[in-house]
Structures are given as structure tokens and as C-alpha cells.
Design a protein around this motif. Structure first.
Motif, PDB file in Angstrom:
ATOM      1  N   HIS A 106       0.829  -1.208   0.000  1.00  0.00           N
ATOM      2  CA  HIS A 106       0.000   0.000   0.000  1.00  0.00           C
ATOM      3  C   HIS A 106       0.863   1.258   0.000  1.00  0.00           C
ATOM      4  CE1 HIS A 106      -3.798  -2.075   0.361  1.00  0.00           C
ATOM      5  NE2 HIS A 106      -3.200  -2.899   1.210  1.00  0.00           N
ATOM      6  N   ALA A 146       2.535   1.678  -3.450  1.00  0.00           N
ATOM      7  CA  ALA A 146       1.630   2.152  -4.502  1.00  0.00           C
ATOM      8  C   ALA A 146       1.049   3.525  -4.178  1.00  0.00           C
ATOM      9  CB  ALA A 146       0.489   1.150  -4.687  1.00  0.00           C
ATOM     10  N   HIS A 147       1.256   4.000  -2.958  1.00  0.00           N
ATOM     11  CA  HIS A 147       0.642   5.260  -2.519  1.00  0.00           C
ATOM     12  C   HIS A 147       1.134   6.415  -3.395  1.00  0.00           C
ATOM     13  CE1 HIS A 147      -0.962   8.373  -0.046  1.00  0.00           C
ATOM     14  NE2 HIS A 147      -1.286   7.564   0.947  1.00  0.00           N
ATOM     15  N   GLN A 148       0.203   7.174  -3.933  1.00  0.00           N
ATOM     16  CA  GLN A 148       0.554   8.247  -4.860  1.00  0.00           C
ATOM     17  C   GLN A 148       1.180   9.443  -4.160  1.00  0.00           C
ATOM     18  OE1 GLN A 148      -0.435   7.925  -8.572  1.00  0.00           O
ATOM     19  NE2 GLN A 148       0.032   6.002  -7.552  1.00  0.00           N
ATOM     20  N   ASP A 149       1.065   9.492  -2.839  1.00  0.00           N
ATOM     21  CA  ASP A 149       1.607  10.637  -2.124  1.00  0.00           C
ATOM     22  C   ASP A 149       2.906  10.299  -1.388  1.00  0.00           C
ATOM     23  OD1 ASP A 149       1.373  13.337  -1.642  1.00  0.00           O
ATOM     24  OD2 ASP A 149       0.440  13.058   0.314  1.00  0.00           O
ATOM     25  N   ASN A 200       6.914   9.688  -2.046  1.00  0.00           N
ATOM     26  CA  ASN A 200       7.824  10.054  -3.124  1.00  0.00           C
ATOM     27  C   ASN A 200       9.016   9.125  -3.288  1.00  0.00           C
ATOM     28  OD1 ASN A 200       6.862  12.889  -1.691  1.00  0.00           O
ATOM     29  ND2 ASN A 200       6.588  12.792  -3.894  1.00  0.00           N
ATOM     30  N   ASP A 252       4.841   3.107 -10.389  1.00  0.00           N
ATOM     31  CA  ASP A 252       3.640   3.781 -10.878  1.00  0.00           C
ATOM     32  C   ASP A 252       3.730   5.298 -10.839  1.00  0.00           C
ATOM     33  OD1 ASP A 252       1.547   2.784 -12.144  1.00  0.00           O
ATOM     34  OD2 ASP A 252       0.523   1.991 -10.379  1.00  0.00           O
ATOM     35  N   ASN A 253       4.182   5.842  -9.730  1.00  0.00           N
ATOM     36  CA  ASN A 253       4.321   7.304  -9.713  1.00  0.00           C
ATOM     37  C   ASN A 253       5.792   7.707  -9.656  1.00  0.00           C
ATOM     38  OD1 ASN A 253       4.813   6.754  -7.002  1.00  0.00           O
ATOM     39  ND2 ASN A 253       3.800   8.614  -6.298  1.00  0.00           N
TER      40      ASN A 253
END
Lengths: 319, 298
Positions: free
Chosen positions: B223, B226-229, B231, B253-254
Motif C-alpha cells: 500500500h 503504490a501510494h501516490q503521495d 515520493n 507507478d508514480n
């Protein structure tokens, strides 16, 4: 459904004099504060997950009056807000639009042009918002101005000073006058500023006073004081609109505003609505959230449900 | 009442450290932590993905203030952490001895090394910019300056075996340069990490700069990766099976910065690698001003 006019005539004897109105409002049953808060808290413990959560998030987005009420509002900021109301998440076109944008009267024309053709309504605060400290002719002019500029909805504030001093008829007549000004052109939301009314009994009285005077919506707060919408005061107002419909057949909307910042809280309010007044109110014609930052949290939760990944503030607008 | 009555032990409730507070796990779960011989030591919170999510929110909130603090100020605060650790040295010696099966004297060596490491990184806060940044020569009337900037919120999977020295060696370089951290402590021996939270809370370190979670890296890792926030992610402790590879894929992913696990001896002098792993170089051009007849504006 009977019109509001017939509701007003049903209460003609109550509103005939200041004394009669006071007797009626003070004759309303007292509020059991502990019971009210316990009930609101227990409804807040419901667990809403997966598909129900997805439904609730979309419903909540569609109920938002996306609001900017600051001295620093510029046409550019209002246009940006309107663009967000029309298309909350540009990366996902299945996101519903918000119900309305809510601005000061001088920004109505700008907002109206920016949301044209989208179905998003323009709500305008009026009547010397947020204090409501102006003479009636000024309030009427303020309202007429907003409607002339194209406002679909008027959010008026009551004169809390008069209300707290016990001049209920004065408050009643002011609401009725603004309602007459709105006519069929705009729906009227009446803001009580519950944080300034001190007691739950006063909130119940204000709710009935507003509904009798012809409000289409009753709204908790301006968002400008310390205590805004809480589950308890919203529950109390929902009970008032439920009882009012049972008595007169007239359905009135409810709008909690201010202080609702995240999805979890918004869903708690939707549970309150469903459990208190039922599905008839689970529609943006009858229930609204006055909010601005709430939308970002709803969008982040929506993205999480859609992708399985937690989203972050980098993926929504800063406003 | 008899004078000889034996005193009841007061057991410590180990709790998470998130946003400067000490919550229990949102899930209400705990798991048993035992020493190297299998004797029960304490119950530690078994954090869920929601605890991880809350920790990221806290870390993001703290980032602006911490990254914006002067390097000098960050150095002072890190040094303060070392001072506080020194004061609780005995407690950490006991916890490290239990966790890693060391004798008291060997554990004391480890704790001293960890305290010294804080001091070492505290010294680096206002020096790293000179090492990895600087003025670049350009052919024009401009200053061209490169300066290292913190990456943002960094997830740290702390080493599984070195429960204290290893932990300090991965947290300190992340925050020294202005990042904020979400740390998944060693699953087997999380107690020194949870106690470190108590030290950080009393060290002028703003709440949320370091957030410490105990539990399973395999549960929270995906989690956070994959967390977009988030860095960047430090996979040092993701040694279980294929976990590091899975997390690296999720992190792509980000475009997170990823520090892969590698064999590492935390007793050795660490070098600046761990600091530079979570720095980004910002380069700015700035006009020197109009040139005078002599070809210089000064």
C-alpha cells in the motif's frame, strides 16, 4: 404536493402576532441534548464500505455547493471554482458534477457564465452575509441584485440579534419578505448560524420559524464562526423538516455547511439523512453540503476506490 | 500490610508513533514480540494499511515545515535526538540485548554506535549541500547553481535484523536532508523502534517528521509502495521472499525513488549514499546583472 403558500396559510394564526409566534415556538418540545448527541454519534458508527461507499461518494459529490466566500475572491478564482464544479476530476469523466457553486452576489454573473450549460446551479449568499446586520431594504436590494445577475438559489442569513432578543416576528417577516423577492425565480436557503444560537432549543425554534416563513432549504451555518455544522445540529434540523412534512405535506431541504472536510464525515451526514428523513431527501434537490475542501477528499477517495492505490493532494487542485 | 509484599510489575504498552502522537493501531490488533530465546517481551501493535495511510498524511503535513527549516536548525534538532538517546541509554541497551540476543556489554556498544550515528548525521545537515551541490561554470552572464532538495515523503522498510543501529542508520539520513519518513520497524524486534518514537517526541523534532509503525512489511508495504503521495521508498528491510521486487514494481507507478536492498554492515562508516539517495538536484540560472565595459558587473 401542497405549495409553500398553503403551508404559510396553515400557520396564519401562529404568525398573526409576536405573542402568538413566541407561544408557538416556545411550545415546541424541548430538545434532549444528551439524547440528540448520542443518537447522532451512534449513527456515525455505521460502516459504509465498497459499493455502498462508492455510491455515497458520488452522491456526496453531487450534493456539494462548492463554496468560495472570501474577501479575496477574484473573477479568476470564481471561474476556476466553477470549472471544478462542472468537471471535478478531469482524469475521470464519470465523476458527477457538484450541485452548485456558492459565491457572493457580485460574483454571480461570472459564475453563471462559467457554469453555463452544465446543469450546475449558482447559489448566492445575500442579505448582508455573514452578519445579516443591515436594514430590510438593503437586504432586499442585495437579494434582487443577486437574482438579477442570474442566481438560481439565494442563501440568506437570519438576523440572529433579533432572534436572540426574542423578536421572532421580525425575523419571520424578514424571511417572508426575502422569499417574496425570490418568488419562483430562486430557491431560498435560510442560514441560522447555529453556532450563534447557543442552545438546541433555539435551533429547533429557528428551524420552524424558517420553514413557516417559506424557506426552501434550512442551512446550519455561514462557515464564518467557530462552530459550524455538527452531526447533532444537523440531525435536529432533519427531525424538524421530517415533522414539518408530516404536519403540512411540504418538503424542505437541509444544508449543513462549514467544517465538513472529509469523506468519512460526509458519509456520516448521509447516514443521518437516510435514517432520519429517508430516501426522499437523498437527492441534491433536498440535501446539500456547503463545503470547499471536502470535494478534494471525496475525489481522492474516489480515485482510491477506482485504482486501489491511495491518492494524494498532488492529484487534485489546490484551492 | 506486609513490608515484604512483592511489587507488581508495571508493563509498558508499546504504541505507534504517528504525527507526534502515540496511537494504537486503528485495527486494534497486536502481536506478541519475544526475545531471541522465544521469551515473551511485550505486545506490539500490528499496524494495518490504514495506519500506514494516516502516517503518510502526517508525514506530508510535516514535510513543508521540515524541508523549509534551515539546515542548521535540522542539525541542532538531530543532535538533540542524540542527547535524548544518551539519557535513555540503559533502556535501549536492555531492549537491544533482548531483541538481538546480545550480552549487555555488546548491546551497549551497539547503542553507543547508534547514538554516534545520530551525531554524525546531525553534522551532515548543513554540509551535504556543499558536497553534492555547487556553482556550475557556464558560458554566459549567469550564475548557475545546483542545490540538493529533499524528495518528500519517504517510506522506510527498516532492517529486520539490526533492530536499533540499523534502524537509526536508515532513518537519520532520510530526515537529515529534509525528507519526512514513514518507517516500518523490524517485524521480529520492533520494541527499540517504538521506544525511539518516545525519544523523537521529546527532541524538538516536529510531529510527523518521523512516523513509526510496527507490523508486517508484507502487509503495509504494497500500500505504501503504490501510494501516490509517497515520493520514495527504501527497501532495506524488504528481505522476505520476492517482496522487494513486488514493491519496486508497485513503486514505479508514480516514479518513486527506490533504494534497493543490499548487503550492508551497519557498523561501518556509512558514507553519504543514503543521504544522496533521497535528494533531488535543483539547478537554477540567475542573471549576474548587466556587464560593464570591463566585462564584469562587479
Amino acid at each position: 404536493m401542497p405549495t409553500t403558500a398553503s403551508a404559510a396559510s396553515a400557520f396564519a394564526d401562529v404568525t398573526a402576532s409576536d405573542g402568538a409566534l413566541r407561544r408557538f415556538l416556545h411550545g415546541l418540545p424541548g430538545v434532549d441534548a444528551v439524547g440528540l448527541e448520542a443518537r447522532a454519534a451512534s449513527l456515525g458508527t455505521r460502516s459504509i464500505k465498497t459499493t455502498a461507499k462508492a455510491y455515497a461518494i458520488d452522491l456526496a459529490i453531487s450534493m456539494i455547493d462548492l463554496t468560495t466566500l472570501e474577501g479575496a475572491d477574484t473573477p479568476g478564482k470564481v471561474r476556476a471554482l466553477a470549472a471544478k464544479a462542472v468537471n471535478p476530476d478531469p482524469t475521470d469523466r464519470t465523476t458527477p458534477t457538484t450541485a452548485a457553486v456558492c459565491v457572493y452576489p457580485d460574483m454571480v454573473a461570472t459564475a453563471k457564465a462559467a457554469v453555463a450549460g452544465s446543469g450546475v446551479k449558482v447559489a448566492s449568499v445575500a442579505t448582508a452575509f455573514p452578519a445579516g446586520r443591515a436594514a430590510l431594504p438593503v437586504k432586499l436590494a442585495d437579494t434582487a441584485d443577486a437574482i438579477a445577475a442570474g442566481a438560481d438559489e439565494i442563501d440568506m442569513v437570519i438576523d440572529r440579534g433579533a432572534f436572540l432578543a426574542g423578536h421572532y416576528l421580525k425575523v419571520y417577516e424578514q424571511i417572508a419578505a426575502i422569499k417574496a423577492e425570490c418568488g419562483d425565480r430562486a430557491r431560498l436557503k435560510v442560514i441560522f448560524e447555529t453556532g450563534e444560537l447557543s442552545t438546541y432549543d433555539n435551533i429547533r425554534r429557528a428551524s420552524w420559524l424558517g420553514m413557516m416563513a417559506g424557506a426552501d432549504f434550512i442551512k446550519t451555518s455561514t462557515g464564518k464562526v467557530a462552530v459550524n455544522a455538527t452531526p447533532a445540529n444537523t440531525l435536529l434540523m432533519l427531525e424538524a423538516v421530517r415533522d414539518f412534512r408530516a404536519q403540512t405535506g411540504v418538503q424542505i431541504g437541509v444544508k449543513p455547511a462549514g467544517g465538513i472536510r472529509n469523506t468519512k464525515e460526509a458519509i456520516k451526514f448521509l447516514v443521518l439523512v437516510n435514517e432520519t428523513v429517508g430516501e426522499d431527501w437523498l437527492d441534491n434537490h433536498w440535501f446539500r453540503f456547503g463545503a470547499s475542501s471536502l470535494l478534494n477528499d471525496l475525489l481522492m477517495q474516489r480515485q482510491k476506490l477506482a485504482t486501489g492505490r491511495y491518492s494524494g493532494p498532488d492529484y487534485v487542485t489546490v484551492d | 500490610m506486609s513490608e515484604q509484599q512483592t511489587r507488581l510489575n508495571v508493563f509498558k504498552t508499546y504504541k505507534l508513533y504517528v504525527g507526534g502522537k502515540f496511537p494504537r493501531s486503528e485495527s486494534g490488533r497486536v502481536y506478541e514480540v519475544s526475545d531471541s530465546k522465544g521469551k515473551w517481551l511485550a505486545n506490539a501493535p500490528l499496524s494495518s494499511r490504514k495506519d500506514a495511510r494516516d502516517a503518510v498524511v502526517a508525514a506530508r503535513k510535516a514535510f513543508g515545515g521540515w524541508a523549509g527549516a534551515t539546515a542548521y536548525n535540522r542539525g541542532q534538532i538531530l543532535y538533540r535526538v542524540a542527547e535524548m538517546l544518551e539519557g535513555r541509554r540503559d533502556q535501549f541497551v536492555r531492549e537491544v540485548a533482548d531483541a538481538e540476543g546480545l550480552s549487555k556489554s555488546k548491546a551497549a556498544v551497539v547503542v553507543d554506535a547508534a547514538i554516534d550515528r545520530w551525531v554524525w548525521y546531525a553534522g551532515w545537515t548543513d554540509k551535504i549541500a556543499q558536497v553534492v551541490g555547487g556553482a556550475n561554470p557556464v558560458a554566459g552572464p549567469y550564475f548557475n547553481l545546483s542545490s540538493p532538495e529533499p524528495t518528500g515523503v519517504v517510506t522506510v522498510v527498516a532492517p529486520q535484523d539490526s533492530s536499533f543501529l540499523g534502524l537509526v542508520s536508515v532513518i537519520a539520513p532520510v530526515i537529515a536532508t529534509g525528507n519526512t519518513a514513514v518507517v516500518i520497524a523490524s517485524e521480529k524486534s520492533p520494541l527499540p523502534a517504538l521506544s525511539l518514537g518516545e525519544v523523537l517526541a521529546t527532541s524538538d523534532l516536529p510531529g510527523g517528521v518521523v512516523n513509526i509503525l510496527s507490523g508486517k512489511a508484507a502487509e503495509m508495504g504494497p500500500h505504501l509502495a503504490a501510494h501516490q503521495d509517497v515520493n520514495a521508498i527504501d527497501l532495506t528491510g524488504a528481505t522476505e521472499g520476492d517482496l522487494a521486487r513486488e514493491l519496486e514494481i508497485a513503486a514505479a507507478d508514480n516514479l518513486k525513488r527506490v533504494l534497493r536492498p543490499r548487503s550492508e554492515d551497519f557498523n561501518e562508516s556509512p558514507g553519504t549514499d543514503r543521504m544522496t539517495a533521497f535528494l533531488e538536484t535543483k539547478t537554477v540560472w540567475h542573471p549576474t546583472g548587466s556587464l560593464g565595459a570591463s566585462g564584469s558587473s562587479y
